[in-house]
Design a protein around this motif. Structure first.
Motif, PDB file in Angstrom:
ATOM      1  N   LEU A 134       0.987  -0.973   0.113  1.00 23.33           N
ATOM      2  CA  LEU A 134      -0.095   0.116   0.192  1.00 23.33           C
ATOM      3  C   LEU A 134       0.879   1.030  -0.069  1.00 23.33           C
ATOM      4  CD1 LEU A 134      -1.494  -2.235   2.052  1.00 23.33           C
ATOM      5  CD2 LEU A 134      -3.178  -0.503   2.116  1.00 23.33           C
ATOM      6  N   LYS A 135       0.245   2.213  -0.397  1.00 26.34           N
ATOM      7  CA  LYS A 135       0.936   3.628  -0.396  1.00 26.34           C
ATOM      8  C   LYS A 135       0.057   4.355   0.568  1.00 26.34           C
ATOM      9  CE  LYS A 135       4.278   4.125  -3.387  1.00 26.34           C
ATOM     10  NZ  LYS A 135       5.608   4.432  -2.903  1.00 26.34           N
ATOM     11  N   VAL A 136       0.598   5.159   1.860  1.00 23.59           N
ATOM     12  CA  VAL A 136      -0.223   5.489   2.778  1.00 23.59           C
ATOM     13  C   VAL A 136       0.094   7.189   2.896  1.00 23.59           C
ATOM     14  CG1 VAL A 136      -0.558   5.820   5.388  1.00 23.59           C
ATOM     15  CG2 VAL A 136      -0.373   3.541   4.020  1.00 23.59           C
ATOM     16  N   THR A 137      -0.941   7.934   3.140  1.00 22.25           N
ATOM     17  CA  THR A 137      -0.495   9.292   3.427  1.00 22.25           C
ATOM     18  C   THR A 137      -1.656   9.892   4.332  1.00 22.25           C
ATOM     19  OG1 THR A 137      -0.437  11.802   2.283  1.00 22.25           O
ATOM     20  CG2 THR A 137      -2.324   9.982   1.445  1.00 22.25           C
ATOM     21  N   PHE A 138      -0.912  11.089   5.187  1.00 30.21           N
ATOM     22  CA  PHE A 138      -1.822  11.558   6.119  1.00 30.21           C
ATOM     23  C   PHE A 138      -2.186  12.797   5.733  1.00 30.21           C
ATOM     24  CE2 PHE A 138      -0.128   7.710   8.356  1.00 30.21           C
ATOM     25  CZ  PHE A 138      -1.374   7.337   9.103  1.00 30.21           C
ATOM     26  N   VAL A 139      -1.404  13.371   4.525  1.00 27.04           N
ATOM     27  CA  VAL A 139      -1.719  14.764   4.032  1.00 27.04           C
ATOM     28  C   VAL A 139      -1.730  14.295   2.554  1.00 27.04           C
ATOM     29  CG1 VAL A 139      -0.924  16.893   3.933  1.00 27.04           C
ATOM     30  CG2 VAL A 139      -0.034  15.430   5.801  1.00 27.04           C
ATOM     31  N   PRO A 140      -3.088  13.953   2.158  1.00 29.56           N
ATOM     32  CA  PRO A 140      -3.442  13.767   0.767  1.00 29.56           C
ATOM     33  C   PRO A 140      -3.284  14.829  -0.273  1.00 29.56           C
ATOM     34  CG  PRO A 140      -5.361  13.486   2.163  1.00 29.56           C
ATOM     35  CD  PRO A 140      -4.348  13.873   3.115  1.00 29.56           C
ATOM     36  N   TRP A 141      -3.179  16.223   0.471  1.00 29.86           N
ATOM     37  CA  TRP A 141      -2.834  17.163  -0.608  1.00 29.86           C
ATOM     38  C   TRP A 141      -1.498  17.566  -0.980  1.00 29.86           C
ATOM     39  CZ3 TRP A 141      -0.576  20.726   2.335  1.00 29.86           C
ATOM     40  CH2 TRP A 141      -0.596  20.688   3.848  1.00 29.86           C
ATOM     41  N   LEU A 142      -0.616  16.658  -0.008  1.00 27.87           N
ATOM     42  CA  LEU A 142       0.914  16.780  -0.364  1.00 27.87           C
ATOM     43  C   LEU A 142       1.256  15.357  -1.421  1.00 27.87           C
ATOM     44  CD1 LEU A 142       2.793  17.820   2.693  1.00 27.87           C
ATOM     45  CD2 LEU A 142       2.356  19.224   0.694  1.00 27.87           C
ATOM     46  N   PRO A 143       1.355  15.750  -2.599  1.00 26.74           N
ATOM     47  CA  PRO A 143       1.602  14.427  -3.563  1.00 26.74           C
ATOM     48  C   PRO A 143       3.107  13.686  -3.127  1.00 26.74           C
ATOM     49  CG  PRO A 143       1.766  16.434  -4.847  1.00 26.74           C
ATOM     50  CD  PRO A 143       1.544  16.855  -3.466  1.00 26.74           C
ATOM     51  N   PHE A 144       4.001  14.304  -2.659  1.00 26.91           N
ATOM     52  CA  PHE A 144       5.127  13.378  -2.140  1.00 26.91           C
ATOM     53  C   PHE A 144       5.047  13.143  -0.807  1.00 26.91           C
ATOM     54  CE2 PHE A 144       5.595  17.771  -0.289  1.00 26.91           C
ATOM     55  CZ  PHE A 144       5.942  17.541   0.940  1.00 26.91           C
ATOM     56  N   ALA A 145       4.064  12.969  -0.205  1.00 23.48           N
ATOM     57  CA  ALA A 145       3.859  12.487   1.295  1.00 23.48           C
ATOM     58  C   ALA A 145       3.214  11.240   1.344  1.00 23.48           C
ATOM     59  CB  ALA A 145       3.243  13.779   2.181  1.00 23.48           C
ATOM     60  N   LYS A 146       3.599  10.326   0.327  1.00 23.72           N
ATOM     61  CA  LYS A 146       3.085   9.057   0.512  1.00 23.72           C
ATOM     62  C   LYS A 146       4.251   8.053   0.931  1.00 23.72           C
ATOM     63  CE  LYS A 146      -0.736   9.774  -2.880  1.00 23.72           C
ATOM     64  NZ  LYS A 146      -1.167   9.425  -3.995  1.00 23.72           N
ATOM     65  N   GLY A 147       4.008   7.185   1.541  1.00 25.71           N
ATOM     66  CA  GLY A 147       4.965   6.129   1.925  1.00 25.71           C
ATOM     67  C   GLY A 147       4.545   4.859   1.798  1.00 25.71           C
ATOM     68  N   ASP A 148       5.618   4.009   1.648  1.00 33.11           N
ATOM     69  CA  ASP A 148       5.398   2.500   1.272  1.00 33.11           C
ATOM     70  C   ASP A 148       4.808   1.862   2.569  1.00 33.11           C
ATOM     71  OD1 ASP A 148       5.992   2.310  -1.494  1.00 33.11           O
ATOM     72  OD2 ASP A 148       7.910   2.473  -0.953  1.00 33.11           O
ATOM     73  N   TYR A 149       3.940   0.976   2.650  1.00 30.03           N
ATOM     74  CA  TYR A 149       3.366   0.243   3.576  1.00 30.03           C
ATOM     75  C   TYR A 149       3.196  -1.160   3.033  1.00 30.03           C
ATOM     76  CZ  TYR A 149       0.107  -1.348   7.499  1.00 30.03           C
ATOM     77  OH  TYR A 149      -0.633  -1.843   8.500  1.00 30.03           O
ATOM     78  N   TRP A 150       4.174  -2.098   3.490  1.00 30.39           N
ATOM     79  CA  TRP A 150       4.316  -3.362   2.973  1.00 30.39           C
ATOM     80  C   TRP A 150       3.996  -4.321   4.194  1.00 30.39           C
ATOM     81  CZ3 TRP A 150       8.645  -4.790  -1.196  1.00 30.39           C
ATOM     82  CH2 TRP A 150       8.626  -3.898  -1.966  1.00 30.39           C
TER      83      TRP A 150
END
Length: 179
Positions: free
Chosen positions: A106-122
């Motif tokens: 999965l790709k997780v974000t807590f700030v959806p309006w920041l496109p670079f703020a997605k992290g890997d969650y495996w």
């Protein structure tokens, strides 16, 4: 959103996308796998954080839980709860979302309006009963042992630790979370 909650959300987002300690907690020359046949519906629900690798967005957090739910748009809602200082301390909540890239990834974000703020969650491992899980990501900058209950039996804890070790993580750096 209260200011501390907003700060926790920003920290969570940045923590998933930025290193928390140098190069991470994993020897990246060791292959990493994930649960390619993860049953997302069984994975959804509440998980207790048993152990984690130190990260700035969970500093001084105890009684940590993560709750996942399926949204109408097919994404996964993520609600992380942290009790500051102790399992009965003040509560901070971070609301996020995850996108399923592949079963177990999965790709997780807590700030959806920041496109670079997605992290890997495996999801690196989950037992047949979906009673505990091991989560990480290729860079090894984050990782967690999760359980459906606040305590994880010793045999399952040992298995979870061995999964992390087998994927190159330095488990001596794990922080055990008070529940």
């Amino acid at each position: 959103m209260r200011l501390p909650t907003f700060i926790f959300a920003i920290g969570a987002a940045l923590g998933l996308s930025q290193p928390s300690h140098g190069a991470g907690y994993r020897d990246t020359s060791v292959p990493i796998g994930y649960v390619g046949n993860l049953d997302l519906n069984r994975y959804l629900g509440k998980w207790y954080e048993i152990a984690r690798f130190p990260n700035r967005f969970e500093k001084n957090c105890a009684g940590v839980t993560a709750e996942y739910g399926l949204r109408d748009d097919g994404k996964v809602s993520v609600t992380n709860t942290c009790h500051k200082g102790s399992p009965t301390g003040p509560v901070e909540v971070a609301e996020g979302e995850a996108e399923v890239i592949a079963p177990g990834k999965l790709k997780v974000t807590f700030v959806p309006w920041l496109p670079f703020a997605k992290g890997d969650y495996w999801v690196l491992h989950v037992d047949a009963a979906y009673s505990y899980a091991v989560v990480g990501e290729p860079s090894g900058k984050t990782g967690w042992i999760l359980s459906r209950s606040p305590e994880l039996p010793a045999a399952k804890t040992e298995k979870a630790v061995s999964v992390l070790e087998g994927m190159g993580y330095d488990t001596g750096k794990l922080e055990w979370v008070a529940q």
